[in-house]
Write an enzyme that holds these catalytic residues in place. Structure first.
Site, PDB file in Angstrom:
ATOM      1  N   THR A  91     119.830  22.331 115.578  1.00  0.00           N
ATOM      2  CA  THR A  91     119.591  23.545 116.377  1.00  0.00           C
ATOM      3  C   THR A  91     118.958  23.227 117.724  1.00  0.00           C
ATOM      4  O   THR A  91     119.440  23.666 118.777  1.00  0.00           O
ATOM      5  CB  THR A  91     118.701  24.533 115.607  1.00  0.00           C
ATOM      6  OG1 THR A  91     119.390  24.969 114.434  1.00  0.00           O
ATOM      7  CG2 THR A  91     118.364  25.746 116.472  1.00  0.00           C
ATOM      8  N   THR A 143     107.603  24.197 124.132  1.00  0.00           N
ATOM      9  CA  THR A 143     106.283  24.143 123.509  1.00  0.00           C
ATOM     10  C   THR A 143     105.387  23.095 124.141  1.00  0.00           C
ATOM     11  O   THR A 143     105.878  22.099 124.690  1.00  0.00           O
ATOM     12  CB  THR A 143     106.437  23.825 122.002  1.00  0.00           C
ATOM     13  OG1 THR A 143     105.165  23.594 121.415  1.00  0.00           O
ATOM     14  CG2 THR A 143     107.294  22.585 121.788  1.00  0.00           C
ATOM     15  N   ASP A 144     104.081  23.284 124.010  1.00  0.00           N
ATOM     16  CA  ASP A 144     103.133  22.268 124.468  1.00  0.00           C
ATOM     17  C   ASP A 144     103.128  21.038 123.565  1.00  0.00           C
ATOM     18  O   ASP A 144     102.623  19.972 123.949  1.00  0.00           O
ATOM     19  CB  ASP A 144     101.719  22.836 124.578  1.00  0.00           C
ATOM     20  CG  ASP A 144     101.162  23.384 123.269  1.00  0.00           C
ATOM     21  OD1 ASP A 144     101.899  23.420 122.253  1.00  0.00           O
ATOM     22  OD2 ASP A 144      99.987  23.812 123.259  1.00  0.00           O
ATOM     23  N   GLU A 145     103.714  21.138 122.368  1.00  0.00           N
ATOM     24  CA  GLU A 145     103.686  20.013 121.432  1.00  0.00           C
ATOM     25  C   GLU A 145     104.489  18.812 121.932  1.00  0.00           C
ATOM     26  O   GLU A 145     104.328  17.702 121.423  1.00  0.00           O
ATOM     27  CB  GLU A 145     104.168  20.455 120.053  1.00  0.00           C
ATOM     28  CG  GLU A 145     103.242  21.473 119.414  1.00  0.00           C
ATOM     29  CD  GLU A 145     103.532  21.722 117.949  1.00  0.00           C
ATOM     30  OE1 GLU A 145     103.856  20.765 117.231  1.00  0.00           O
ATOM     31  OE2 GLU A 145     103.428  22.887 117.534  1.00  0.00           O
ATOM     32  N   TYR A 182     109.751  18.101 114.826  1.00  0.00           N
ATOM     33  CA  TYR A 182     109.892  19.346 115.605  1.00  0.00           C
ATOM     34  C   TYR A 182     109.662  19.090 117.094  1.00  0.00           C
ATOM     35  O   TYR A 182     110.505  19.418 117.939  1.00  0.00           O
ATOM     36  CB  TYR A 182     108.908  20.400 115.107  1.00  0.00           C
ATOM     37  CG  TYR A 182     108.672  21.504 116.108  1.00  0.00           C
ATOM     38  CD1 TYR A 182     109.728  22.296 116.559  1.00  0.00           C
ATOM     39  CD2 TYR A 182     107.404  21.728 116.643  1.00  0.00           C
ATOM     40  CE1 TYR A 182     109.519  23.298 117.509  1.00  0.00           C
ATOM     41  CE2 TYR A 182     107.194  22.723 117.587  1.00  0.00           C
ATOM     42  CZ  TYR A 182     108.249  23.499 118.017  1.00  0.00           C
ATOM     43  OH  TYR A 182     108.045  24.470 118.959  1.00  0.00           O
ATOM     44  N   LYS A 219     112.264  19.308 120.373  1.00  0.00           N
ATOM     45  CA  LYS A 219     112.053  20.172 121.538  1.00  0.00           C
ATOM     46  C   LYS A 219     111.947  19.350 122.820  1.00  0.00           C
ATOM     47  O   LYS A 219     112.429  19.766 123.882  1.00  0.00           O
ATOM     48  CB  LYS A 219     110.790  21.024 121.349  1.00  0.00           C
ATOM     49  CG  LYS A 219     110.946  22.143 120.338  1.00  0.00           C
ATOM     50  CD  LYS A 219     112.024  23.146 120.720  1.00  0.00           C
ATOM     51  CE  LYS A 219     111.648  23.975 121.920  1.00  0.00           C
ATOM     52  NZ  LYS A 219     112.686  25.004 122.239  1.00  0.00           N
TER      53      LYS A 219
END
Length: 352
Positions: free
Chosen positions: A99, A133-135, A159, A163
């Site tokens: 995805t 995301t900040d991750e 994850y 991203k």
């Protein structure tokens, strides 16, 4: 008309509701795969609104995406569609690759082909807004400065790695093809309609149902908390005024340790919905084994978006978390729809 992907999820659903709350707003085509975290009940108030066209489908379906673009001729795409839960990515990374990376690639290619066919004025006005995301930046120590847009990418989970890869694709499509993109990297969101696998809704619902309130490790993991309504307003500002090819970090200026977040929720519930036995919800806190690769601290420096676009969050953590707890207390039907389905199945595997 704009195309929203992932618009039945938490942030996407809130964005759709916020956008269409304006009676004069342009219409939305809302494409969502309706995975476990997508919930049409979030969009129930729009069922008779002709400005909202919902399409059940996948951003990886090139034929469907191309058809929607040709039929509705959107002036912008806002891409919320993503697998987003770190725990799930650890146990099953394949869906995240499919995805978040392949899906984003397919969406970019369909959008680029559509954009190439527009006349010059429409081409100049078109925007592709990628929500991230900040991750992707990795983890901070207690004394490190907050993440800025200049930080290097150091993702630590499947994850965040997926991203990060999608962010790189979006950047490359701008630099290689001149495709008009903007990217936002947000901190931890919270607020209404949040699927209860994430910390805040999980704690609220577990507390109300007499279940343990699970805290990873020592609970001292620090996150910057952003109320979802503030995030939606920031996205609107970036979509309208952001410079092409730029990245904007969106944060709440609210760093909190996980254990302090949980105790705050317990205090609010003690006030608004006291336990029948008179005890405090804090007694339900349970410490569990930390997850692999758990980042210690995230913090967003949102100075750039404030300086260049004039956005700053309206909610403090105290005001936002009280609104959030009250929303869950006021919306038992939405909660029951979630609890009776995939959330219950997921929860039974995690904590029973």
């Amino acid at each position: 008309m704009i195309l929203i992907t992932g618009g039945a999820g938490f942030i996407g659903g809130n964005f759709v509701l916020d956008w269409l709350a304006d009676s004069g707003a342009e219409g939305i085509v809302n494409l969502d795969k309706l995975t476990y975290a997508g919930n049409l009940a979030t969009l129930e108030s729009l069922k008779n609104d002709s400005r909202h066209i919902f399409v059940h489908g996948d951003i990886g379906d090139q034929e469907l995406v191309a058809k929607l673009l040709a039929e509705h001729q959107p002036r912008a795409i806002v891409n919320f569609a993503a697998e987003s839960h770190v725990d799930r990515s650890i146990h099953g990374p394949a869906e995240f690759i499919t995805t978040n990376i392949v899906g984003t690639f397919n969406l970019l290619e369909c959008a680029r082909e559509y954009w190439n066919g527009l006349d010059e004025s429409a081409k100049k006005a078109f925007r592709f807004h990628h929500v991230s995301t900040d991750e992707v930046y990795g983890s901070l120590s207690a004394t490190d400065p907050a993440f800025t847009e200049a930080n290097s990418y150091e993702p630590n989970s499947p994850y965040s790695a997926s991203k990060a890869a999608s962010d790189h694709l979006v950047r490359a499509w701008f630099h290689t093809y001149g495709f008009p993109v903007v990217t936002t990297n947000c901190s931890n969101n919270y607020g209404p309609y949040h699927f209860p696998e994430k910390l805040i809704p999980l704690v609220i619902l577990n507390a109300l149902n007499g279940k343990p309130l699970p805290i990873y490790g020592d609970g001292q993991q620090i996150r910057d908390w952003l109320y979802v309504g503030d995030h939606c307003l920031a996205i609107r500002e970036v979509l309208a005024k952001g410079a092409l090819g730029e990245t904007y970090n969106i944060g709440g200026w609210n760093e909190k340790a996980n254990i302090d977040v949980v105790k705050t929720i317990c205090t609010i519930l003690d006030e608004l919905k006291p336990r029948a036995d008179g005890k405090t919800y804090v007694e339900q806190i349970t410490y569990v084994k930390d997850r692999p690769g758990h980042d210690r601290r995230y913090a967003i420096d949102a100075s750039k978006v404030e300086r260049e676009l004039g956005w700053r969050p309206a909610e403090t953590f105290d005001t936002g978390i009280r609104k959030t707890v009250q929303w869950y207390l006021d919306n038992p039907a939405w909660i029951e729809g979630v609890v009776s389905g995939s959330y219950r199945d997921w929860l039974s595997k995690q904590y029973n």
